[in-house]
Design a protein around this motif. Sequence first.
Motif, PDB file in Angstrom:
ATOM      1  N   GLY A 123       1.360  -1.147  -0.774  1.00 31.48           N
ATOM      2  CA  GLY A 123       0.098   0.232  -0.043  1.00 31.48           C
ATOM      3  C   GLY A 123       1.324   1.348   0.163  1.00 31.48           C
ATOM      4  N   VAL A 124       2.132   1.058   1.010  1.00 30.80           N
ATOM      5  CA  VAL A 124       3.786   2.309   0.688  1.00 30.80           C
ATOM      6  C   VAL A 124       3.223   2.817  -1.314  1.00 30.80           C
ATOM      7  CG1 VAL A 124       4.994   3.071   1.030  1.00 30.80           C
ATOM      8  CG2 VAL A 124       3.839   1.359   3.047  1.00 30.80           C
ATOM      9  N   LEU A 125       2.958   2.005  -1.742  1.00 30.38           N
ATOM     10  CA  LEU A 125       3.540   1.954  -3.167  1.00 30.38           C
ATOM     11  C   LEU A 125       2.966   2.808  -3.928  1.00 30.38           C
ATOM     12  CD1 LEU A 125       4.623  -1.001  -4.212  1.00 30.38           C
ATOM     13  CD2 LEU A 125       5.765   0.561  -3.392  1.00 30.38           C
ATOM     14  N   VAL A 126       1.603   3.295  -3.164  1.00 33.46           N
ATOM     15  CA  VAL A 126       0.010   3.847  -3.945  1.00 33.46           C
ATOM     16  C   VAL A 126       0.917   5.352  -2.981  1.00 33.46           C
ATOM     17  CG1 VAL A 126      -2.345   4.161  -3.358  1.00 33.46           C
ATOM     18  CG2 VAL A 126      -1.453   1.725  -3.357  1.00 33.46           C
ATOM     19  N   LEU A 127       1.218   5.212  -2.193  1.00 32.31           N
ATOM     20  CA  LEU A 127       1.633   6.522  -1.510  1.00 32.31           C
ATOM     21  C   LEU A 127       2.222   7.266  -2.645  1.00 32.31           C
ATOM     22  CD1 LEU A 127       1.558   5.952   2.317  1.00 32.31           C
ATOM     23  CD2 LEU A 127      -0.783   6.943   0.332  1.00 32.31           C
ATOM     24  N   GLY A 128       3.475   6.327  -3.217  1.00 28.62           N
ATOM     25  CA  GLY A 128       4.173   6.666  -3.818  1.00 28.62           C
ATOM     26  C   GLY A 128       3.607   7.158  -5.480  1.00 28.62           C
ATOM     27  N   SER A 149      13.061   3.967  -3.938  1.00 30.27           N
ATOM     28  CA  SER A 149      13.819   5.119  -4.252  1.00 30.27           C
ATOM     29  C   SER A 149      13.298   5.571  -5.827  1.00 30.27           C
ATOM     30  CB  SER A 149      15.561   4.678  -4.676  1.00 30.27           C
ATOM     31  OG  SER A 149      15.526   3.946  -5.266  1.00 30.27           O
ATOM     32  N   GLU A 150      12.701   4.384  -6.461  1.00 29.45           N
ATOM     33  CA  GLU A 150      12.836   5.585  -7.952  1.00 29.45           C
ATOM     34  C   GLU A 150      10.945   5.693  -7.818  1.00 29.45           C
ATOM     35  OE1 GLU A 150      12.527   2.302 -11.022  1.00 29.45           O
ATOM     36  OE2 GLU A 150      12.789   0.944  -9.720  1.00 29.45           O
ATOM     37  N   LEU A 151      10.313   6.158  -6.524  1.00 32.43           N
ATOM     38  CA  LEU A 151       9.338   6.811  -6.456  1.00 32.43           C
ATOM     39  C   LEU A 151       9.825   8.239  -5.649  1.00 32.43           C
ATOM     40  CD1 LEU A 151       7.074   3.670  -5.268  1.00 32.43           C
ATOM     41  CD2 LEU A 151       6.924   5.413  -7.656  1.00 32.43           C
ATOM     42  N   LEU A 233       4.011 -10.158  -8.746  1.00 33.08           N
ATOM     43  CA  LEU A 233       3.839  -8.948  -8.854  1.00 33.08           C
ATOM     44  C   LEU A 233       4.573  -7.761  -8.145  1.00 33.08           C
ATOM     45  CD1 LEU A 233       1.328 -11.794  -7.896  1.00 33.08           C
ATOM     46  CD2 LEU A 233       0.767 -10.482  -5.689  1.00 33.08           C
ATOM     47  N   VAL A 234       5.098  -7.730  -7.639  1.00 37.43           N
ATOM     48  CA  VAL A 234       6.300  -6.670  -7.597  1.00 37.43           C
ATOM     49  C   VAL A 234       6.480  -5.640  -8.843  1.00 37.43           C
ATOM     50  CG1 VAL A 234       8.735  -5.606  -7.000  1.00 37.43           C
ATOM     51  CG2 VAL A 234       7.366  -7.619  -5.501  1.00 37.43           C
ATOM     52  N   LYS A 235       6.884  -6.772 -10.063  1.00 34.45           N
ATOM     53  CA  LYS A 235       7.066  -6.418 -11.022  1.00 34.45           C
ATOM     54  C   LYS A 235       5.309  -5.321 -11.769  1.00 34.45           C
ATOM     55  CE  LYS A 235      10.078  -9.989 -13.239  1.00 34.45           C
ATOM     56  NZ  LYS A 235       9.931 -10.588 -14.679  1.00 34.45           N
ATOM     57  N   ASP A 236       4.631  -6.088 -12.089  1.00 34.26           N
ATOM     58  CA  ASP A 236       3.437  -5.697 -12.139  1.00 34.26           C
ATOM     59  C   ASP A 236       2.814  -3.638 -11.315  1.00 34.26           C
ATOM     60  OD1 ASP A 236       2.622  -7.067 -14.169  1.00 34.26           O
ATOM     61  OD2 ASP A 236       1.465  -8.498 -12.800  1.00 34.26           O
ATOM     62  N   TYR A 237       2.953  -4.234 -10.040  1.00 35.87           N
ATOM     63  CA  TYR A 237       2.831  -2.871  -9.353  1.00 35.87           C
ATOM     64  C   TYR A 237       4.097  -2.086  -9.866  1.00 35.87           C
ATOM     65  CZ  TYR A 237       1.093  -5.398  -5.287  1.00 35.87           C
ATOM     66  OH  TYR A 237       0.541  -5.842  -4.723  1.00 35.87           O
ATOM     67  N   ARG A 238       5.233  -2.485  -9.412  1.00 32.53           N
ATOM     68  CA  ARG A 238       6.683  -1.442 -10.622  1.00 32.53           C
ATOM     69  C   ARG A 238       5.531  -0.404 -12.058  1.00 32.53           C
ATOM     70  NH1 ARG A 238      10.584  -0.582 -13.525  1.00 32.53           N
ATOM     71  NH2 ARG A 238      12.472   1.041 -13.238  1.00 32.53           N
ATOM     72  N   ILE A 239       5.515  -1.504 -12.514  1.00 28.96           N
ATOM     73  CA  ILE A 239       4.950  -0.358 -14.011  1.00 28.96           C
ATOM     74  C   ILE A 239       3.903   0.281 -13.702  1.00 28.96           C
ATOM     75  CG2 ILE A 239       3.513  -1.017 -16.502  1.00 28.96           C
ATOM     76  CD1 ILE A 239       5.382  -4.410 -15.728  1.00 28.96           C
TER      77      ILE A 239
END
Length: 257
Positions: A123-128, A149-151, A233-239
């Motif tokens: 869920g942190v990736l949504v904030l990013g 770091s990419e976010l 899944l991590v690949k999909d999150y990243r894209i």
Amino acid sequence: MKPTDLPSMNYLRSAASPAGARPFHVGIVIGPGYNPMDMVGIHTVATVIPGAQIHFLWKTHDLVEGYPSWWTRPTTTFAEAPDKLDVLAVPMMMPEVQNDPEVIAFVRTKAKLASHIVGICNGVLVLGAAGLLIGRRATTNHNSLPLLSELGVSEVVPADLGVVQDGNIYTAGPGLGCYEAMFRVVENAFGLEAAQFAEVAIEYDPRPVYGMGVASQADPKLLKRFEEFMEPLVKDYRIGSLAAYNAVTSSAHPTAA
């Protein structure tokens, strides 16, 4: 029998939230495939906050399946959400949901007025993706740490160091992280004694069975197996998260013609 017909439930409500307590709006974003493990601590700690009004936020009121078989009916649609949330929390959801532009836009909009913003696990990736972590310290689950770091995150903190607070943003790893982030929110919003009372009330006292709940202490073979398990899944999150982040940052700093 309706919940309102249960005297014991009504007692708990009134004891935790005396008459006249100011409403304290806790919004938890959910959606198809959300991870209940990453939101249940936020909900549990919130139940002993004076004035707590808990909103399960989604696009519609239709039932959604938390992964797996944890059916939940959203209480509040995105359109119905209070203008100002005291807490905006985002647990792990599936990449298709986290990467949804409508979800990211909702989080970005509500975060502008929210007093406390919580991201748990992926869920942190949504904030990013919403551009909320630029220049911040943050953490997430073990497998997604390299994405931070990419976010725009200025300091990526290992997940095994616990909750990371930077201003009004709290990030944490999965599972117990949602409890501990919410304790910090309560402490900052209501004081140390209120947070300590919440810990007493829910008898929060984790005791790891095998001592492998953090990557640094896990059996390397099991950790590698877990990384391989999550890799697609991590690949999909990243894209999705990077695409949204790039759109947000490019619109905030348009290139001169």
